[in-house]
Design a protein around this motif. Structure first.
Motif, short mmCIF file in Angstrom:
data_model
loop_
_atom_site.label_atom_id
_atom_site.label_comp_id
_atom_site.label_asym_id
_atom_site.label_seq_id
_atom_site.Cartn_x
_atom_site.Cartn_y
_atom_site.Cartn_z
N MET A 131 66.13 -28.08 -67.85
CA MET A 131 66.63 -26.70 -67.78
C MET A 131 66.35 -25.99 -69.08
O MET A 131 66.62 -26.52 -70.15
N ASN A 132 65.84 -24.81 -69.00
CA ASN A 132 65.56 -24.01 -70.19
C ASN A 132 66.70 -23.02 -70.39
O ASN A 132 66.86 -22.09 -69.60
N LEU A 133 67.52 -23.24 -71.44
CA LEU A 133 68.67 -22.37 -71.67
C LEU A 133 68.38 -21.28 -72.67
O LEU A 133 69.28 -20.50 -73.00
N ASN A 134 67.13 -21.21 -73.19
CA ASN A 134 66.80 -20.19 -74.18
C ASN A 134 66.97 -18.80 -73.59
O ASN A 134 66.44 -18.51 -72.49
N ASN A 135 67.68 -17.93 -74.33
CA ASN A 135 67.87 -16.54 -73.92
C ASN A 135 68.54 -16.43 -72.55
O ASN A 135 68.29 -15.48 -71.81
N ARG A 136 69.34 -17.40 -72.15
CA ARG A 136 70.01 -17.34 -70.86
C ARG A 136 71.52 -17.36 -71.08
O ARG A 136 72.03 -17.92 -72.03
N THR A 137 72.22 -16.72 -70.16
CA THR A 137 73.67 -16.70 -70.20
C THR A 137 74.21 -17.13 -68.84
O THR A 137 73.47 -17.14 -67.84
N MET A 138 75.45 -17.50 -68.79
CA MET A 138 76.07 -17.83 -67.51
C MET A 138 77.53 -17.42 -67.55
O MET A 138 78.14 -17.37 -68.62
N GLU A 139 78.06 -17.11 -66.35
CA GLU A 139 79.47 -16.77 -66.24
C GLU A 139 80.24 -18.02 -65.84
O GLU A 139 79.79 -18.80 -64.99
N THR A 140 81.40 -18.19 -66.43
CA THR A 140 82.18 -19.38 -66.10
C THR A 140 82.62 -19.35 -64.63
O THR A 140 82.84 -20.41 -64.04
N ARG A 141 82.72 -18.14 -64.04
CA ARG A 141 83.10 -18.05 -62.63
C ARG A 141 82.07 -18.77 -61.74
O ARG A 141 82.43 -19.43 -60.77
N ARG A 142 80.79 -18.65 -62.09
CA ARG A 142 79.75 -19.31 -61.31
C ARG A 142 79.81 -20.82 -61.51
O ARG A 142 79.56 -21.60 -60.58
N LEU A 143 80.14 -21.24 -62.72
CA LEU A 143 80.33 -22.67 -62.94
C LEU A 143 81.48 -23.21 -62.09
O LEU A 143 81.43 -24.34 -61.57
N ARG A 144 82.54 -22.40 -61.96
CA ARG A 144 83.67 -22.81 -61.14
C ARG A 144 83.25 -22.99 -59.69
O ARG A 144 83.65 -23.96 -59.02
N LEU A 145 82.41 -22.09 -59.19
CA LEU A 145 81.93 -22.20 -57.82
C LEU A 145 81.10 -23.47 -57.63
O LEU A 145 81.24 -24.18 -56.62
N LYS A 157 69.02 -19.33 -61.20
CA LYS A 157 68.03 -18.55 -61.96
C LYS A 157 68.36 -18.58 -63.44
O LYS A 157 67.47 -18.68 -64.29
N GLU A 158 69.64 -18.46 -63.78
CA GLU A 158 70.05 -18.49 -65.19
C GLU A 158 69.71 -19.83 -65.83
O GLU A 158 69.30 -19.89 -66.99
N MET A 159 69.86 -20.90 -65.06
CA MET A 159 69.60 -22.24 -65.59
C MET A 159 68.12 -22.62 -65.53
O MET A 159 67.69 -23.57 -66.18
N GLY A 160 67.36 -21.90 -64.71
CA GLY A 160 65.94 -22.24 -64.59
C GLY A 160 65.71 -23.53 -63.84
O GLY A 160 64.71 -24.22 -64.07
N ALA A 161 66.61 -23.87 -62.92
CA ALA A 161 66.48 -25.12 -62.16
C ALA A 161 67.19 -24.97 -60.83
O ALA A 161 68.18 -24.24 -60.71
#
Length: 319
Positions: A1-15, A48-52
Protein backbone atom coordinates in the motif's frame (compact mmCIF):
# COMPACT_ATOMS: atom_id res chain seq x y z
CA UNK A 1 0.00 0.00 0.00
CA UNK A 2 1.30 3.42 -0.91
CA UNK A 3 0.40 5.87 1.88
CA UNK A 4 2.35 8.82 0.46
CA UNK A 5 0.17 11.93 0.21
CA UNK A 6 -2.89 9.93 1.27
CA UNK A 7 -5.34 10.50 4.08
CA UNK A 8 -8.11 8.42 5.60
CA UNK A 9 -11.09 9.02 7.84
CA UNK A 10 -11.37 6.96 10.98
CA UNK A 11 -15.08 6.47 10.17
CA UNK A 12 -14.09 4.41 7.12
CA UNK A 13 -11.70 2.37 9.22
CA UNK A 14 -14.58 1.68 11.58
CA UNK A 15 -16.68 0.39 8.68
CA UNK A 16 -13.85 -1.90 7.54
CA UNK A 17 -13.36 -3.21 11.07
CA UNK A 18 -17.09 -3.91 11.42
CA UNK A 19 -17.09 -5.71 8.07
CA UNK A 20 -14.25 -7.95 9.27
CA UNK A 21 -16.30 -8.73 12.37
CA UNK A 22 -19.83 -9.03 10.93
CA UNK A 23 -19.07 -10.42 7.48
CA UNK A 24 -21.65 -8.52 5.39
CA UNK A 25 -22.26 -4.96 4.34
CA UNK A 26 -25.92 -5.18 5.31
CA UNK A 27 -24.98 -6.19 8.83
CA UNK A 28 -22.46 -3.33 8.97
CA UNK A 29 -25.10 -0.87 7.71
CA UNK A 30 -27.57 -2.04 10.38
CA UNK A 31 -24.95 -1.83 13.14
CA UNK A 32 -23.78 1.64 12.09
CA UNK A 33 -27.26 3.01 11.35
CA UNK A 34 -26.61 3.78 7.70
CA UNK A 35 -27.44 2.44 4.22
CA UNK A 36 -25.70 -0.53 2.62
CA UNK A 37 -24.85 1.64 -0.39
CA UNK A 38 -23.12 4.13 1.91
CA UNK A 39 -21.00 1.38 3.43
CA UNK A 40 -20.01 0.18 -0.05
CA UNK A 41 -19.18 3.70 -1.24
CA UNK A 42 -17.06 4.51 1.84
CA UNK A 43 -15.09 1.27 1.56
CA UNK A 44 -14.46 2.01 -2.12
CA UNK A 45 -13.08 5.42 -1.15
CA UNK A 46 -10.93 3.82 1.55
CA UNK A 47 -9.49 1.37 -0.97
CA UNK A 48 -8.56 4.28 -3.27
CA UNK A 49 -6.94 6.12 -0.36
CA UNK A 50 -4.90 3.04 0.52
CA UNK A 51 -4.03 2.20 -3.08
CA UNK A 52 -5.03 -1.43 -2.59
CA UNK A 53 -8.10 -3.65 -2.97
CA UNK A 54 -9.62 -4.22 0.47
CA UNK A 55 -12.63 -6.44 -0.35
CA UNK A 56 -13.43 -9.09 -2.96
CA UNK A 57 -16.55 -11.06 -3.95
CA UNK A 58 -17.29 -14.21 -2.01
CA UNK A 59 -20.39 -15.69 -3.63
CA UNK A 60 -23.25 -13.31 -2.89
CA UNK A 61 -21.23 -11.70 -0.10
CA UNK A 62 -17.85 -10.04 0.16
CA UNK A 63 -14.78 -10.79 2.17
CA UNK A 64 -11.62 -8.90 3.07
CA UNK A 65 -8.55 -9.31 0.93
CA UNK A 66 -5.21 -9.96 2.64
CA UNK A 67 -4.59 -6.19 2.45
CA UNK A 68 -8.05 -5.57 3.89
CA UNK A 69 -7.41 -7.95 6.80
CA UNK A 70 -4.08 -6.28 7.50
CA UNK A 71 -5.65 -2.81 7.48
CA UNK A 72 -8.41 -4.06 9.79
CA UNK A 73 -5.70 -5.16 12.23
CA UNK A 74 -4.20 -1.66 12.08
CA UNK A 75 -7.70 -0.20 12.49
CA UNK A 76 -8.01 -1.82 15.92
CA UNK A 77 -4.92 0.02 17.14
CA UNK A 78 -5.72 3.28 15.33
CA UNK A 79 -9.31 3.52 16.55
CA UNK A 80 -8.28 2.64 20.10
CA UNK A 81 -5.64 5.40 20.00
CA UNK A 82 -8.17 7.92 18.65
CA UNK A 83 -10.64 7.03 21.39
CA UNK A 84 -7.93 7.27 24.03
CA UNK A 85 -6.94 10.70 22.70
CA UNK A 86 -10.57 11.84 22.75
CA UNK A 87 -10.99 10.77 26.35
CA UNK A 88 -7.61 12.25 27.27
CA UNK A 89 -8.41 15.67 25.79
CA UNK A 90 -12.04 15.92 26.84
CA UNK A 91 -12.73 18.90 29.14
CA UNK A 92 -13.90 16.56 31.89
CA UNK A 93 -10.81 14.33 31.64
CA UNK A 94 -8.27 14.09 34.44
CA UNK A 95 -5.42 16.47 33.52
CA UNK A 96 -2.32 14.69 32.26
CA UNK A 97 0.56 15.35 29.91
CA UNK A 98 3.11 18.18 29.87
CA UNK A 99 2.12 21.81 30.41
CA UNK A 100 4.78 24.32 29.36
CA UNK A 101 4.83 27.53 31.41
CA UNK A 102 7.00 30.60 30.75
CA UNK A 103 6.85 33.47 33.20
CA UNK A 104 8.56 36.01 35.41
CA UNK A 105 10.31 34.98 38.59
CA UNK A 106 7.82 36.08 41.24
CA UNK A 107 4.86 34.41 39.55
CA UNK A 108 6.85 31.19 39.30
CA UNK A 109 8.39 31.27 42.76
CA UNK A 110 5.46 32.58 44.80
CA UNK A 111 2.54 30.97 43.00
CA UNK A 112 3.41 28.36 40.40
CA UNK A 113 5.95 26.29 42.36
CA UNK A 114 3.61 25.73 45.33
CA UNK A 115 1.01 24.49 42.85
CA UNK A 116 3.51 22.14 41.24
CA UNK A 117 3.97 20.48 44.62
CA UNK A 118 0.21 20.06 45.01
CA UNK A 119 -0.22 18.81 41.45
CA UNK A 120 2.42 16.13 41.95
CA UNK A 121 0.18 14.66 44.63
CA UNK A 122 -3.28 15.31 43.17
CA UNK A 123 -2.52 14.84 39.46
CA UNK A 124 0.61 12.69 39.18
CA UNK A 125 0.24 12.29 35.39
CA UNK A 126 0.51 16.06 34.87
CA UNK A 127 4.02 17.45 34.38
CA UNK A 128 4.76 21.18 34.48
CA UNK A 129 7.75 22.42 32.47
CA UNK A 130 8.95 25.82 33.75
CA UNK A 131 10.99 28.51 31.99
CA UNK A 132 11.80 31.89 33.56
CA UNK A 133 11.23 34.77 31.14
CA UNK A 134 10.24 38.42 31.15
CA UNK A 135 6.82 39.26 29.59
CA UNK A 136 7.97 40.04 26.04
CA UNK A 137 10.03 36.85 25.97
CA UNK A 138 7.18 34.73 27.37
CA UNK A 139 4.66 36.17 24.91
CA UNK A 140 7.05 35.51 22.03
CA UNK A 141 7.28 31.87 23.11
CA UNK A 142 3.48 31.72 23.31
CA UNK A 143 3.09 33.15 19.80
CA UNK A 144 5.63 30.61 18.50
CA UNK A 145 3.71 27.79 20.25
CA UNK A 146 6.78 27.03 22.36
CA UNK A 147 4.87 27.46 25.60
CA UNK A 148 1.26 26.86 26.64
CA UNK A 149 0.92 29.47 29.38
CA UNK A 150 2.67 32.83 29.75
CA UNK A 151 2.82 34.56 33.14
CA UNK A 152 3.30 38.26 32.43
CA UNK A 153 2.91 41.69 33.97
CA UNK A 154 2.51 45.33 33.04
CA UNK A 155 1.94 48.59 34.92
CA UNK A 156 -1.17 50.73 35.07
CA UNK A 157 0.86 53.58 33.56
CA UNK A 158 2.37 51.33 30.86
CA UNK A 159 -0.37 48.90 29.83
CA UNK A 160 0.49 45.99 27.55
CA UNK A 161 -0.90 45.98 24.03
CA UNK A 162 -4.14 44.05 23.52
CA UNK A 163 -3.78 40.88 21.44
CA UNK A 164 -7.14 39.45 20.25
CA UNK A 165 -5.60 36.00 19.68
CA UNK A 166 -4.95 35.38 23.39
CA UNK A 167 -7.05 35.03 26.52
CA UNK A 168 -5.84 37.02 29.52
CA UNK A 169 -6.64 36.09 33.12
CA UNK A 170 -5.83 38.77 35.70
CA UNK A 171 -3.97 37.29 38.67
CA UNK A 172 -3.08 40.13 41.06
CA UNK A 173 -2.06 43.76 41.41
CA UNK A 174 0.65 45.25 43.65
CA UNK A 175 1.71 48.83 44.45
CA UNK A 176 5.22 50.04 43.68
CA UNK A 177 7.27 52.88 45.12
CA UNK A 178 10.58 54.63 44.57
CA UNK A 179 13.73 53.28 46.17
CA UNK A 180 16.08 56.06 47.27
CA UNK A 181 19.14 56.45 49.57
CA UNK A 182 18.15 56.80 53.22
CA UNK A 183 19.89 60.16 53.50
CA UNK A 184 17.82 61.69 50.70
CA UNK A 185 15.45 64.46 51.77
CA UNK A 186 11.85 64.01 50.57
CA UNK A 187 8.87 65.93 52.04
CA UNK A 188 6.54 63.54 53.87
CA UNK A 189 3.46 64.93 52.11
CA UNK A 190 4.96 64.85 48.61
CA UNK A 191 2.87 63.26 45.86
CA UNK A 192 4.38 61.10 43.12
CA UNK A 193 5.38 63.95 40.83
CA UNK A 194 6.93 65.90 43.69
CA UNK A 195 8.91 62.80 44.73
CA UNK A 196 10.17 62.37 41.17
CA UNK A 197 11.09 66.04 40.93
CA UNK A 198 13.28 65.66 44.00
CA UNK A 199 15.47 63.27 41.97
CA UNK A 200 15.51 65.02 38.62
CA UNK A 201 19.31 65.37 38.80
CA UNK A 202 19.90 61.73 39.83
CA UNK A 203 20.70 58.71 37.69
CA UNK A 204 17.89 56.16 37.30
CA UNK A 205 18.01 52.35 37.43
CA UNK A 206 15.69 50.26 35.24
CA UNK A 207 15.07 46.60 34.41
CA UNK A 208 17.63 45.08 32.04
CA UNK A 209 15.16 42.71 30.31
CA UNK A 210 11.89 44.62 30.21
CA UNK A 211 11.06 48.21 29.30
CA UNK A 212 7.83 48.61 31.28
CA UNK A 213 9.31 50.23 34.38
CA UNK A 214 11.46 52.52 32.21
CA UNK A 215 8.29 53.63 30.42
CA UNK A 216 6.66 54.38 33.77
CA UNK A 217 9.69 56.37 34.92
CA UNK A 218 9.81 58.39 31.72
CA UNK A 219 6.07 59.16 31.87
CA UNK A 220 6.16 60.33 35.48
CA UNK A 221 9.38 62.27 34.96
CA UNK A 222 7.82 64.02 31.98
CA UNK A 223 4.77 64.91 34.08
CA UNK A 224 7.16 66.24 36.73
CA UNK A 225 8.90 68.41 34.14
CA UNK A 226 12.21 66.66 33.43
CA UNK A 227 13.83 63.95 31.34
CA UNK A 228 15.26 61.12 33.51
CA UNK A 229 18.87 60.13 33.02
CA UNK A 230 18.63 56.35 32.61
CA UNK A 231 22.10 54.99 33.25
CA UNK A 232 21.89 51.61 35.00
CA UNK A 233 20.06 48.35 34.30
CA UNK A 234 19.53 45.38 36.59
CA UNK A 235 17.32 42.31 36.57
CA UNK A 236 17.67 41.60 40.31
CA UNK A 237 15.95 43.59 43.04
CA UNK A 238 18.89 42.98 45.37
CA UNK A 239 21.19 44.43 42.73
CA UNK A 240 18.90 47.45 42.30
CA UNK A 241 19.03 48.02 46.05
CA UNK A 242 22.79 47.53 46.02
CA UNK A 243 23.11 50.22 43.35
CA UNK A 244 20.89 52.56 45.37
CA UNK A 245 22.97 51.83 48.48
CA UNK A 246 26.11 52.70 46.48
CA UNK A 247 24.39 55.96 45.48
CA UNK A 248 24.47 55.05 41.79
CA UNK A 249 20.88 56.11 41.32
CA UNK A 250 17.22 55.56 42.26
CA UNK A 251 14.69 53.06 40.92
CA UNK A 252 11.27 51.51 41.27
CA UNK A 253 10.73 48.84 43.95
CA UNK A 254 7.63 46.94 45.09
CA UNK A 255 5.98 48.22 48.26
CA UNK A 256 6.65 45.79 51.11
CA UNK A 257 9.98 44.51 49.85
CA UNK A 258 12.56 44.08 52.62
CA UNK A 259 14.90 47.00 52.05
CA UNK A 260 18.62 47.30 52.66
CA UNK A 261 19.64 49.55 55.60
CA UNK A 262 20.84 52.20 53.14
CA UNK A 263 17.60 52.16 51.10
CA UNK A 264 14.34 53.98 51.82
CA UNK A 265 11.17 53.06 49.92
CA UNK A 266 8.83 55.98 49.16
CA UNK A 267 5.18 55.14 48.25
CA UNK A 268 3.95 56.63 44.99
CA UNK A 269 0.37 57.63 45.71
CA UNK A 270 -0.78 60.25 43.20
CA UNK A 271 -0.64 58.97 40.56
CA UNK A 272 -0.17 55.44 41.80
CA UNK A 273 2.19 52.95 40.21
CA UNK A 274 0.62 49.49 40.17
CA UNK A 275 2.00 46.26 38.78
CA UNK A 276 -0.62 43.94 37.23
CA UNK A 277 0.10 40.23 36.75
CA UNK A 278 -1.60 37.98 34.20
CA UNK A 279 -1.87 34.40 32.94
CA UNK A 280 -2.01 34.43 29.14
CA UNK A 281 -2.98 31.56 26.82
CA UNK A 282 -4.15 31.12 23.24
CA UNK A 283 -7.90 31.57 22.80
CA UNK A 284 -9.74 28.28 22.50
CA UNK A 285 -7.13 26.23 24.35
CA UNK A 286 -8.42 26.69 27.88
CA UNK A 287 -10.62 23.63 27.38
CA UNK A 288 -7.44 21.51 27.52
CA UNK A 289 -7.60 20.06 31.05
CA UNK A 290 -3.97 20.76 32.14
CA UNK A 291 -4.10 24.38 30.98
CA UNK A 292 -7.57 24.95 32.40
CA UNK A 293 -6.60 23.44 35.75
CA UNK A 294 -3.36 25.38 36.27
CA UNK A 295 -4.88 28.68 35.11
CA UNK A 296 -7.81 28.21 37.49
CA UNK A 297 -5.56 27.23 40.40
CA UNK A 298 -3.32 30.26 39.80
CA UNK A 299 -6.34 32.57 39.74
CA UNK A 300 -7.71 31.04 42.93
CA UNK A 301 -4.36 31.13 44.71
CA UNK A 302 -3.58 34.75 43.85
CA UNK A 303 -7.12 35.82 44.76
CA UNK A 304 -6.64 34.47 48.29
CA UNK A 305 -2.95 35.21 48.90
CA UNK A 306 -2.05 38.39 47.00
CA UNK A 307 -3.32 40.63 49.74
CA UNK A 308 -1.21 38.82 52.31
CA UNK A 309 2.04 38.95 50.38
CA UNK A 310 4.39 41.77 51.36
CA UNK A 311 6.03 42.05 47.96
CA UNK A 312 5.17 40.79 44.51
CA UNK A 313 7.74 41.86 41.99
CA UNK A 314 8.92 40.64 38.61
CA UNK A 315 12.59 40.99 39.58
CA UNK A 316 13.82 38.86 42.46
CA UNK A 317 16.98 38.82 44.51
CA UNK A 318 17.80 35.24 43.56
CA UNK A 319 17.67 34.03 39.98
Amino acid sequence: MNLNNRTMETRRLRLLLELSRLGSMRAVADAMGTATSTVSQQLTVLAKEMGAALIEPDGRRVRLTPAGRRLAEHAVTILAAVEAARLDLAPEADPNGTLRVAGFATAIRAHLLPLVTELASDHPRLRVLVREHEPAEALHLLAADETDLALTYDYNLAPAETDPTVHVTTLWTAPWGLGIPTHADVPQTADTLEVFACFSAHDWIVNSRNTADETVIRILASMAGFTPRITHQADSLDLVQGMISAQLGVGLLPIGVATFPQVCLIPLTSPRVTLRAYAVAHRGRLTWPPLALVTDLLARRTATTAGDMPALSPRQSAR
